[in-house]
Motif scaffolding. Structure first.
Motif, PDB file in Angstrom:
ATOM      1  N   ARG A 115       0.832  -1.203   0.000  1.00  7.42           N
ATOM      2  CA  ARG A 115       0.000   0.000   0.000  1.00  7.42           C
ATOM      3  C   ARG A 115       0.867   1.252   0.000  1.00  7.42           C
ATOM      4  O   ARG A 115       1.756   1.410   0.832  1.00  7.42           O
ATOM      5  CB  ARG A 115      -0.922   0.022   1.225  1.00  7.42           C
ATOM      6  N   LYS A 121      -4.731   9.075  -1.576  1.00  5.94           N
ATOM      7  CA  LYS A 121      -5.511   7.851  -1.733  1.00  5.94           C
ATOM      8  C   LYS A 121      -4.588   6.641  -1.634  1.00  5.94           C
ATOM      9  O   LYS A 121      -3.446   6.681  -2.071  1.00  5.94           O
ATOM     10  CB  LYS A 121      -6.232   7.839  -3.086  1.00  5.94           C
ATOM     11  N   ARG A 123      -3.305   3.040  -2.698  1.00  6.39           N
ATOM     12  CA  ARG A 123      -3.309   2.181  -3.883  1.00  6.39           C
ATOM     13  C   ARG A 123      -2.070   1.289  -3.845  1.00  6.39           C
ATOM     14  O   ARG A 123      -1.113   1.567  -3.108  1.00  6.39           O
ATOM     15  CB  ARG A 123      -3.340   3.015  -5.160  1.00  6.39           C
TER      16      ARG A 123
END
Length: 277
Positions: A115, A121, A123
């Motif tokens: 991650r 965000k 991703r």
């Protein structure tokens, strides 16, 4: 195409982001080449005698909304990076640089997708999870007289807390090589850093040649969650307390983080008793 004045170049599209990233990497290389810092690069398998601080944490988080594959990959990434750091000696006046020590994380070196945070965000990304390792090192340094010279924060609410709440649980950001974590040995003795993985645990020790006359403790005050608009944030103030080792007297209380972190996991997992109305 209409141009929005408040949109950054790096946010236009993935290509613009990559161009911006390469520019920052180049700038950091030039800055380091023309600077005057001495970077730690000596290693020793023999441990210095005094343990200044130590810490261990679970490598793999499990729960609702957490991708187990990315967690397992994170553990692989952290193990690879630990092998590059383990046993490093930081001499008086030298600076430890996370990226100068670890090097660029790439698939060729065995790093996997974990991650990462891009554009606020979560991703998948190569080498994801190394922020956890940098954060662990940061916790050790905060429990010492060493001087943090570069620190970048991101949300420390990436996943629900497991067990007792630990300040700075995931809040140290690193990204090759311009988002670095660095500290300087401003003492008169050698310092040594050990980090290793064992039984799904990340373990870490900061060692020195002799004891220091002070002890250090982190405290967190007014920890709660609050809804702002449509998002929730974790809020708290975190202090570093310096105390005399012999008497226990508090010598200094220093604010080291005024935390305001966006919650990046399922809001239903936030403890209701910690939500401030």
């Amino acid at each position: 195409m209409l141009w929005k004045k408040d949109v950054l170049f790096c946010d236009i599209n993935p290509l613009c982001y990559e161009i911006s990233q390469k520019k920052e990497i180049f700038r950091r290389h030039i800055k380091d080449l023309t600077g005057h810092e001495k970077y730690a690069k000596t290693f020793s398998k023999k441990s210095l005698p005094n343990v200044v601080s130590s810490y261990s944490s679970h490598l793999i988080k499990r729960g609702k909304g957490i991708d187990p594959r990315l967690q397992e990959n994170k553990a692989v990434n952290i193990d690879l990076a630990c092998r590059k750091i383990n046993g490093i000696i930081i001499r008086p006046g030298e600076v430890f640089s996370f990226w100068k020590t670890v090097g660029k994380a790439s698939k060729r070196k065995g790093y996997k997708d974990g991650r990462v945070i891009v554009g606020n965000k979560l991703r998948p990304g190569t080498g994801g999870g190394l922020c956890n390792l940098a954060n662990t090192i940061h916790l050790l340094v905060l429990h010492s007289p060493l001087e943090v010279t570069e620190f970048h924060s991101h949300s420390d609410a990436l996943a629900p807390d497991e067990g007792k709440r630990v300040p700075f649980s995931s809040g140290t950001s690193v990204g090759y090589n311009y988002i670095d974590y660095r500290f300087k040995n401003n003492t008169d003795q050698n310092i040594q850093l050990f980090v290793w993985c064992e039984n799904e645990e990340l373990k870490a020790e900061l060692r020195s040649e002799r004891e220091f006359p002070y002890q250090y403790k982190l405290t967190e005050e007014n920890h709660h969650f609050r809804k702002e608009g449509e998002k929730y944030y974790r809020i708290s103030k975190i202090y570093k307390n310096t105390m005399d080792k012999e008497t226990g007297a508090l010598l200094e209380k220093k604010l080291v983080r005024d935390n305001h972190s966006e919650v990046m996991y399922d809001y239903s997992l936030i403890p209701e008793e910690l939500i401030q109305k």
